[in-house]
Design a protein around this motif. Structure first.
Motif, mmCIF file in Angstrom:
data_model
loop_
_atom_site.group_PDB
_atom_site.id
_atom_site.type_symbol
_atom_site.label_atom_id
_atom_site.label_comp_id
_atom_site.label_asym_id
_atom_site.label_seq_id
_atom_site.Cartn_x
_atom_site.Cartn_y
_atom_site.Cartn_z
ATOM 1 N N VAL A 50 56.557 -12.785 118.533
ATOM 2 C CA VAL A 50 56.605 -14.089 119.205
ATOM 3 C C VAL A 50 56.016 -15.171 118.294
ATOM 4 O O VAL A 50 56.588 -16.250 118.131
ATOM 5 C CB VAL A 50 55.872 -14.040 120.566
ATOM 6 N N TYR A 51 54.860 -14.873 117.672
ATOM 7 C CA TYR A 51 54.268 -15.824 116.738
ATOM 8 C C TYR A 51 55.170 -16.039 115.530
ATOM 9 O O TYR A 51 55.290 -17.155 115.024
ATOM 10 C CB TYR A 51 52.897 -15.323 116.267
ATOM 11 N N GLY A 52 55.791 -14.980 115.045
ATOM 12 C CA GLY A 52 56.700 -15.104 113.914
ATOM 13 C C GLY A 52 57.888 -15.981 114.240
ATOM 14 O O GLY A 52 58.318 -16.805 113.422
ATOM 15 N N LEU A 53 58.434 -15.821 115.443
ATOM 16 C CA LEU A 53 59.548 -16.664 115.863
ATOM 17 C C LEU A 53 59.119 -18.125 115.957
ATOM 18 O O LEU A 53 59.798 -19.018 115.440
ATOM 19 C CB LEU A 53 60.081 -16.191 117.214
ATOM 20 N N ALA A 54 57.971 -18.363 116.573
ATOM 21 C CA ALA A 54 57.484 -19.736 116.704
ATOM 22 C C ALA A 54 57.204 -20.356 115.337
ATOM 23 O O ALA A 54 57.566 -21.509 115.078
ATOM 24 C CB ALA A 54 56.219 -19.767 117.561
ATOM 25 N N GLY A 55 56.584 -19.595 114.457
ATOM 26 C CA GLY A 55 56.295 -20.104 113.117
ATOM 27 C C GLY A 55 57.553 -20.347 112.309
ATOM 28 O O GLY A 55 57.650 -21.323 111.558
ATOM 29 N N THR A 56 58.535 -19.474 112.459
ATOM 30 C CA THR A 56 59.793 -19.623 111.724
ATOM 31 C C THR A 56 60.542 -20.866 112.176
ATOM 32 O O THR A 56 61.140 -21.569 111.361
ATOM 33 C CB THR A 56 60.670 -18.369 111.908
ATOM 34 N N ILE A 57 60.492 -21.153 113.443
ATOM 35 C CA ILE A 57 61.170 -22.347 113.950
ATOM 36 C C ILE A 57 60.383 -23.610 113.600
ATOM 37 O O ILE A 57 60.953 -24.620 113.200
ATOM 38 C CB ILE A 57 61.384 -22.237 115.473
ATOM 39 N N ALA A 58 59.053 -23.559 113.717
ATOM 40 C CA ALA A 58 58.232 -24.766 113.565
ATOM 41 C C ALA A 58 57.852 -25.090 112.128
ATOM 42 O O ALA A 58 57.414 -26.208 111.854
ATOM 43 C CB ALA A 58 56.960 -24.623 114.395
ATOM 44 N N HIS A 59 58.004 -24.167 111.198
ATOM 45 C CA HIS A 59 57.487 -24.397 109.844
ATOM 46 C C HIS A 59 58.173 -25.552 109.116
ATOM 47 O O HIS A 59 57.633 -26.095 108.165
ATOM 48 C CB HIS A 59 57.587 -23.128 109.001
ATOM 49 N N THR A 60 59.329 -25.974 109.554
ATOM 50 C CA THR A 60 60.050 -27.046 108.857
ATOM 51 C C THR A 60 59.627 -28.449 109.301
ATOM 52 O O THR A 60 60.042 -29.424 108.689
ATOM 53 C CB THR A 60 61.563 -26.907 109.092
#
Length: 136
Positions: A22-32
């Motif tokens: 879940v954190y990986g998904l959130a970070g992958t979406i938000a990192h940009t």
């Protein structure tokens, strides 16, 4: 090891993996997300993931739970970095000469996992020092 203890450990690893994903998904979406020139999304994603990994390691006192969390983050990053069914890409490569937050995010996840999992467990040393009267 009793079977209930082994079952509890495996359940902990599964939950840790899911939370990491879940954190990986959130970070992958938000990192940009950029705030002007500052990569705010990347910084928050790295800090949040580091905090999660450290919290799991400290709360469970289990390297394997921290590793499961890190694998969840890494797997989510890997899965959502590919081309989607509609042709969209979440972690796009930056143009030549530009800051590439996707590459930094992908590498930062792996570095964080290695650091947190490999960090030595010093709790036994503290107990021995306390028992010897060196700490108050």
């Amino acid at each position: 090891m009793r079977s209930s203890s082994a079952l509890a450990r495996v359940a902990t690893w599964v939950v840790a993996f899911i939370v990491g994903a879940v954190y990986g998904l959130a970070g992958t979406i938000a990192h940009t997300y950029m705030l002007g020139w500052f990569p705010l999304g990347l910084v928050l994603a790295v800090i949040g993931s580091a905090a999660l990994l450290v919290a799991v390691r400290l709360l469970t006192s289990d390297r394997w739970a921290a590793l499961a969390t890190g694998l969840g983050i890494a797997v989510a990053t890997l899965v959502f970095s590919g081309r989607g069914p509609g042709g969209s890409v979440i972690v796009a490569q930056a143009a030549e000469g530009r800051f590439d937050a996707g590459t930094v995010w992908t590498i930062a996840v792996l570095v964080l996992v290695v650091l947190v999992v490999a960090w030595p467990d010093l709790s036994g040393v503290r107990r021995e020092e306390h028992a010897a009267g060196e700490l108050d």
